[in-house]
Scaffold this motif. Structure first.
Motif, mmCIF file in Angstrom:
data_model
loop_
_atom_site.group_PDB
_atom_site.id
_atom_site.type_symbol
_atom_site.label_atom_id
_atom_site.label_comp_id
_atom_site.label_asym_id
_atom_site.label_seq_id
_atom_site.Cartn_x
_atom_site.Cartn_y
_atom_site.Cartn_z
ATOM 1 N N VAL A 171 0.850 -1.311 0.026
ATOM 2 C CA VAL A 171 -0.023 -0.011 -0.032
ATOM 3 C C VAL A 171 1.031 1.300 -0.027
ATOM 4 O O VAL A 171 0.437 2.251 -0.944
ATOM 5 N N ALA A 172 1.909 1.303 0.893
ATOM 6 C CA ALA A 172 2.937 2.438 0.940
ATOM 7 C C ALA A 172 3.436 2.540 -0.260
ATOM 8 O O ALA A 172 3.807 3.945 -0.661
ATOM 9 N N GLY A 173 3.929 1.606 -1.037
ATOM 10 C CA GLY A 173 4.827 1.657 -2.349
ATOM 11 C C GLY A 173 3.802 2.215 -3.399
ATOM 12 O O GLY A 173 4.318 3.119 -4.062
ATOM 13 N N VAL A 174 2.549 1.673 -3.365
ATOM 14 C CA VAL A 174 1.579 2.642 -4.371
ATOM 15 C C VAL A 174 1.435 3.976 -4.017
ATOM 16 O O VAL A 174 1.652 4.934 -4.897
ATOM 17 N N GLY A 175 1.244 4.417 -2.786
ATOM 18 C CA GLY A 175 0.895 5.733 -2.313
ATOM 19 C C GLY A 175 2.202 6.552 -2.777
ATOM 20 O O GLY A 175 2.029 7.764 -3.123
ATOM 21 N N MET A 176 3.530 5.924 -2.277
ATOM 22 C CA MET A 176 4.833 6.727 -2.904
ATOM 23 C C MET A 176 4.746 6.954 -4.457
ATOM 24 O O MET A 176 5.282 7.930 -4.749
ATOM 25 N N ALA A 177 4.369 5.988 -5.203
ATOM 26 C CA ALA A 177 4.354 6.148 -6.379
ATOM 27 C C ALA A 177 3.475 7.198 -7.030
ATOM 28 O O ALA A 177 3.831 7.849 -8.000
ATOM 29 N N GLN A 178 2.332 7.511 -6.530
ATOM 30 C CA GLN A 178 1.494 8.256 -7.050
ATOM 31 C C GLN A 178 1.379 9.548 -6.317
ATOM 32 O O GLN A 178 1.022 10.569 -7.257
ATOM 33 N N ILE A 179 1.883 9.879 -5.246
ATOM 34 C CA ILE A 179 1.785 10.977 -4.535
ATOM 35 C C ILE A 179 3.014 11.491 -4.093
ATOM 36 O O ILE A 179 3.275 12.626 -3.544
ATOM 37 N N GLY A 180 4.222 10.582 -4.315
ATOM 38 C CA GLY A 180 5.549 11.117 -3.831
ATOM 39 C C GLY A 180 5.900 10.418 -2.541
ATOM 40 O O GLY A 180 5.227 9.613 -2.009
ATOM 41 N N PRO A 181 7.153 11.010 -1.876
ATOM 42 C CA PRO A 181 7.525 10.257 -0.496
ATOM 43 C C PRO A 181 6.540 10.289 0.562
ATOM 44 O O PRO A 181 6.509 9.481 1.264
ATOM 45 N N GLY A 182 5.831 11.401 0.573
ATOM 46 C CA GLY A 182 4.700 11.395 1.664
ATOM 47 C C GLY A 182 3.724 10.335 1.746
ATOM 48 O O GLY A 182 3.177 9.951 2.511
ATOM 49 N N GLY A 183 3.763 9.613 0.602
ATOM 50 C CA GLY A 183 2.752 8.496 0.528
ATOM 51 C C GLY A 183 3.099 7.531 1.639
ATOM 52 O O GLY A 183 2.089 7.003 2.194
ATOM 53 N N LEU A 184 4.205 7.404 2.090
ATOM 54 C CA LEU A 184 4.709 6.505 3.114
ATOM 55 C C LEU A 184 4.104 6.807 4.219
ATOM 56 O O LEU A 184 3.287 5.902 4.975
ATOM 57 N N PHE A 185 3.848 8.080 4.850
ATOM 58 C CA PHE A 185 3.235 8.761 6.147
ATOM 59 C C PHE A 185 1.792 8.740 5.818
ATOM 60 O O PHE A 185 1.164 8.744 6.795
ATOM 61 N N TRP A 186 1.305 8.825 4.772
ATOM 62 C CA TRP A 186 0.032 8.814 4.521
ATOM 63 C C TRP A 186 -0.585 7.371 4.767
ATOM 64 O O TRP A 186 -1.688 7.503 5.487
ATOM 65 N N THR A 187 0.254 6.451 4.532
ATOM 66 C CA THR A 187 -0.280 5.126 4.658
ATOM 67 C C THR A 187 -0.400 4.729 6.128
ATOM 68 O O THR A 187 -1.230 4.287 6.983
ATOM 69 N N SER A 188 0.550 5.291 6.991
ATOM 70 C CA SER A 188 0.901 5.181 8.492
ATOM 71 C C SER A 188 -0.158 5.921 9.046
ATOM 72 O O SER A 188 -0.667 5.372 9.907
ATOM 73 N N MET A 189 -0.435 7.005 8.596
ATOM 74 C CA MET A 189 -1.460 7.966 9.177
ATOM 75 C C MET A 189 -2.899 7.208 9.013
ATOM 76 O O MET A 189 -3.800 7.152 9.958
ATOM 77 N N GLY A 190 -3.144 6.693 7.939
ATOM 78 C CA GLY A 190 -4.481 6.076 7.636
ATOM 79 C C GLY A 190 -4.706 4.830 8.834
ATOM 80 O O GLY A 190 -5.744 4.627 9.497
ATOM 81 N N ALA A 191 -3.613 4.041 9.026
ATOM 82 C CA ALA A 191 -3.501 3.001 9.668
ATOM 83 C C ALA A 191 -3.844 3.458 11.235
ATOM 84 O O ALA A 191 -4.529 2.849 12.157
ATOM 85 N N HIS A 192 -2.844 4.287 11.663
ATOM 86 C CA HIS A 192 -3.156 5.001 13.257
ATOM 87 C C HIS A 192 -4.271 5.755 13.277
ATOM 88 O O HIS A 192 -4.809 5.504 14.517
ATOM 89 N N GLY A 193 -4.864 6.050 12.255
ATOM 90 C CA GLY A 193 -6.146 7.121 12.593
ATOM 91 C C GLY A 193 -7.283 5.867 12.844
ATOM 92 O O GLY A 193 -8.065 6.084 13.597
ATOM 93 N N GLN A 194 -7.470 4.713 12.231
ATOM 94 C CA GLN A 194 -8.391 3.734 12.356
ATOM 95 C C GLN A 194 -8.128 2.977 13.677
ATOM 96 O O GLN A 194 -9.104 2.725 14.322
ATOM 97 N N LEU A 195 -6.934 2.910 13.954
ATOM 98 C CA LEU A 195 -6.535 2.096 15.188
ATOM 99 C C LEU A 195 -7.231 3.179 16.316
ATOM 100 O O LEU A 195 -7.743 2.618 17.333
ATOM 101 N N ILE A 196 -6.998 4.490 16.276
ATOM 102 C CA ILE A 196 -7.508 5.160 17.417
ATOM 103 C C ILE A 196 -8.787 5.575 17.532
ATOM 104 O O ILE A 196 -9.561 5.051 18.426
ATOM 105 N N LEU A 197 -9.690 5.456 16.306
ATOM 106 C CA LEU A 197 -11.140 5.462 16.281
ATOM 107 C C LEU A 197 -11.550 4.165 16.802
ATOM 108 O O LEU A 197 -12.724 4.122 17.614
ATOM 109 N N PHE A 198 -11.168 3.061 16.414
ATOM 110 C CA PHE A 198 -11.699 1.641 16.755
ATOM 111 C C PHE A 198 -11.325 1.642 18.279
ATOM 112 O O PHE A 198 -12.395 1.180 19.057
#
Length: 204
Positions: A171-198
């Motif tokens: 997932v992070a690799g696809v994100g980095m390919a699409q939106i640049g290096p920040g895709g790595l941290f967008w992936t982690s942020m999505g995971a941690h956001g779901q963790l907090i909400l759940f």
């Protein structure tokens, strides 16, 4: 020779156990779902951190430090997080650590740091957060596990963590390919956001 001369009796044969994910879910939904999300985040960073550091222009020597500092920070964070989680609901500690991780991820995304010092500082904060989550999750799961099921609990969580670890870099690799290096941290942020909400939902 020392072994042959010893009078110690042979150990009992190991008892086989099977992984029961439904049992883990009944015991602790937060642990089972959380360890999957942590697997996504940790593996994405563990495999793609050097790629990120190279993409933002860090030197090779700094790339190596960028990949190492988070692990060291995570190891140092074990003690205060462990002490805190022994004194209050571990789920709240997990939420707090995840919030810290999101703060670091947001800083990477919004500030777009290019210098050595800022990248290493943020990587240390990020690593301290993400590598402190798994022990808290494991402890929380064991708090609610039935007596004699610690091996099943640990094995099941490790397997689910592995599933997340497979998915994270993809997932992070696809994100980095699409939106640049920040895709790595967008992936982690999505995971941690779901963790907090759940986790907050389960607490409520």
């Amino acid at each position: 020779v020392p072994t042959a001369a010893s009078s110690t009796t042979a150990p009992q044969p190991l008892v086989g156990v099977s992984v029961d994910l439904r049992m883990l879910w009944r015991n602790s939904p937060v642990a089972l779902f959380g360890v999957f999300l942590v697997g996504i985040s940790n593996s994405a960073f563990g495999t793609l951190a050097p790629v990120y550091a190279d993409r933002v222009g860090l030197e090779v020597s700094t790339v190596a430090i960028f990949a190492s500092v988070p692990v060291l920070a995570g190891a140092m964070m074990q003690v205060p997080v462990g002490i805190l989680s022994d004194r209050m609901d571990r789920r709240w500690v997990l939420v707090g650590v995840a919030v810290l991780a999101i703060a670091a991820e947001a800083a990477f995304i919004l500030l777009l740091p290019e210098g050595r010092a800022m990248n290493l500082a943020l990587a240390a904060v990020f690593g301290a957060a993400i590598f402190a989550m798994y022990p808290v999750i494991l402890a929380h799961a064991n708090d609610h596990a039935a007596p004699g099921t610690s091996i099943q609990t640990s094995g099941g969580l490790l397997m689910v963590f592995g599933f997340g670890s497979i998915l994270g870099p993809l997932v992070a690799g696809v994100g980095m390919a699409q939106i640049g290096p920040g895709g790595l941290f967008w992936t982690s942020m999505g995971a941690h956001g779901q963790l907090i909400l759940f986790t907050l939902w389960r607490i409520s």
